[in-house]
Design a protein around this motif. Structure first.
Motif, PDB file in Angstrom:
ATOM      1  N   ALA A  62      36.411  39.955  49.582  1.00 53.63           N
ATOM      2  CA  ALA A  62      35.961  38.565  49.681  1.00 53.63           C
ATOM      3  C   ALA A  62      35.396  38.131  48.342  1.00 53.63           C
ATOM      4  N   LEU A  63      36.059  37.149  47.713  1.00 53.99           N
ATOM      5  CA  LEU A  63      35.574  36.580  46.465  1.00 53.99           C
ATOM      6  C   LEU A  63      35.238  35.111  46.677  1.00 53.99           C
ATOM      7  N   GLY A  64      34.021  34.716  46.358  1.00 55.27           N
ATOM      8  CA  GLY A  64      33.608  33.336  46.504  1.00 55.27           C
ATOM      9  C   GLY A  64      33.732  32.583  45.188  1.00 55.27           C
ATOM     10  N   VAL A  65      33.983  31.279  45.281  1.00 53.36           N
ATOM     11  CA  VAL A  65      34.011  30.428  44.087  1.00 53.36           C
ATOM     12  C   VAL A  65      32.902  29.396  44.197  1.00 53.36           C
ATOM     13  N   GLY A  66      32.203  29.182  43.100  1.00 47.86           N
ATOM     14  CA  GLY A  66      31.007  28.358  43.129  1.00 47.86           C
ATOM     15  C   GLY A  66      31.221  26.888  42.863  1.00 47.86           C
ATOM     16  N   TRP A  67      32.492  26.451  42.759  1.00 50.15           N
ATOM     17  CA  TRP A  67      32.744  25.040  42.437  1.00 50.15           C
ATOM     18  C   TRP A  67      33.144  24.210  43.661  1.00 50.15           C
ATOM     19  N   ALA A 110      37.193  29.371  36.955  1.00 50.50           N
ATOM     20  CA  ALA A 110      38.464  29.928  37.428  1.00 50.50           C
ATOM     21  C   ALA A 110      39.037  30.957  36.477  1.00 50.50           C
ATOM     22  N   ARG A 111      38.731  30.838  35.197  1.00 52.70           N
ATOM     23  CA  ARG A 111      39.253  31.797  34.230  1.00 52.70           C
ATOM     24  C   ARG A 111      38.707  33.202  34.438  1.00 52.70           C
ATOM     25  N   ASP A 112      37.624  33.322  35.215  1.00 50.03           N
ATOM     26  CA  ASP A 112      37.046  34.634  35.502  1.00 50.03           C
ATOM     27  C   ASP A 112      37.705  35.312  36.705  1.00 50.03           C
ATOM     28  N   LEU A 113      38.601  34.607  37.387  1.00 50.29           N
ATOM     29  CA  LEU A 113      39.210  35.178  38.596  1.00 50.29           C
ATOM     30  C   LEU A 113      39.985  36.466  38.348  1.00 50.29           C
ATOM     31  N   PRO A 114      40.896  36.517  37.390  1.00 49.44           N
ATOM     32  CA  PRO A 114      41.660  37.763  37.211  1.00 49.44           C
ATOM     33  C   PRO A 114      40.764  38.974  36.995  1.00 49.44           C
ATOM     34  N   GLY A 115      39.745  38.828  36.160  1.00 51.09           N
ATOM     35  CA  GLY A 115      38.844  39.945  35.924  1.00 51.09           C
ATOM     36  C   GLY A 115      38.060  40.334  37.157  1.00 51.09           C
ATOM     37  N   ALA A 116      37.607  39.347  37.927  1.00 52.91           N
ATOM     38  CA  ALA A 116      36.851  39.637  39.145  1.00 52.91           C
ATOM     39  C   ALA A 116      37.716  40.367  40.163  1.00 52.91           C
ATOM     40  N   ILE A 117      38.981  39.960  40.269  1.00 48.95           N
ATOM     41  CA  ILE A 117      39.901  40.627  41.195  1.00 48.95           C
ATOM     42  C   ILE A 117      40.092  42.083  40.788  1.00 48.95           C
ATOM     43  N   GLU A 118      40.331  42.332  39.510  1.00 51.15           N
ATOM     44  CA  GLU A 118      40.530  43.700  39.038  1.00 51.15           C
ATOM     45  C   GLU A 118      39.289  44.551  39.270  1.00 51.15           C
TER      46      GLU A 118
END
Length: 228
Positions: free
Chosen positions: A189-194, A213-221
């Protein structure tokens, strides 16, 4: 991280696109059609992500079922009229950097992208076509065919369609409904703050909350690496 197939599921409203203007306007129009005062803007945005048949009783408890059905129909009619008049790119613009991130993720061979949304099939089709994103999402789960979030049916169907194990999947969304659905299905579960629920609410439910949003790939990994 190994190269096992991974499924990345996205919520839509409040996560990929900012459709709050049309949502509030359509809900206001629907209530006006019943001679009722509209709910407060915060209340309307608080139910985004729920299926309309679940959202309406939360906004207006105690009505007869026929009244809820009319509210749902009036909302849908207003929403589609606004979309037809101005188009998805104006009425439901993508959040900053979302398209670039989706394109980036779609080029990774072991990533499969999907959506799990409270939108109808018709509404999702119109949105994806308006943004030229029909090709990005292998699995598309909509409100027509499932119980409302946070029931895990959408995620379970997506896992079944793609033959991905729950431990190799993640749900990305802006509401507590998305995070609770992910937990119920046993996926990340990944939340987005926007989006439409406060980030501090998501923080207690998600594996991580990001604000760009640019932090998504790193957060997923990082999330999957932590599960190795």
């Amino acid at each position: 991280m190994n190269d096992a197939l991974r499924l990345i599921l996205f919520d839509v409203d409040g996560t990929l696109v900012d459709s709050q203007g049309d949502i509030v306007a359509s809900m206001t129009s629907a209530f006006a059609s019943e001679g009722m005062a509209p709910p407060a803007r915060a209340a309307i945005l608080g139910i985004v992500g729920l299926s309309l048949d679940v959202a309406m009783p939360k906004l207006a408890p105690g009505l007869e079922q026929a009244a809820y059905a009319r509210l749902v129909d009036a909302y849908k009619a207003s929403y589609m009229a606004l979309r037809a008049a101005q188009g998805a790119q104006k009425n439901s613009p993508l959040y900053p950097h979302i398209r670039a991130v989706l394109d980036q993720l779609s080029t990774i061979d072991h990533y499969l992208l999907g959506v799990a949304t409270g939108k109808s099939r018709r509404g999702l089709d119109a949105l994806l076509a308006g943004h030229g994103m029909e090709h990005l999402f292998l699995t598309q789960q909509v409100a027509d065919h499932h119980p409302s979030k946070p029931h895990p049916a959408m995620i379970m169907s997506a896992l079944s369609e793609t033959s991905i194990a729950a431990e190799n999947a993640v749900m990305i969304g802006d509401t507590s409904f998305d995070m609770d659905m992910a937990r119920a299905a046993g996926v990340g579960a990944l939340g987005v703050g926007w989006g439409y629920h406060r980030a501090e609410v998501l923080a207690g439910l998600a594996d991580d909350v990001i604000h760009d949003a640019r932090d998504l790939p790193g957060a997923i990994e990082r999330m999957w690496e932590s599960k190795q």
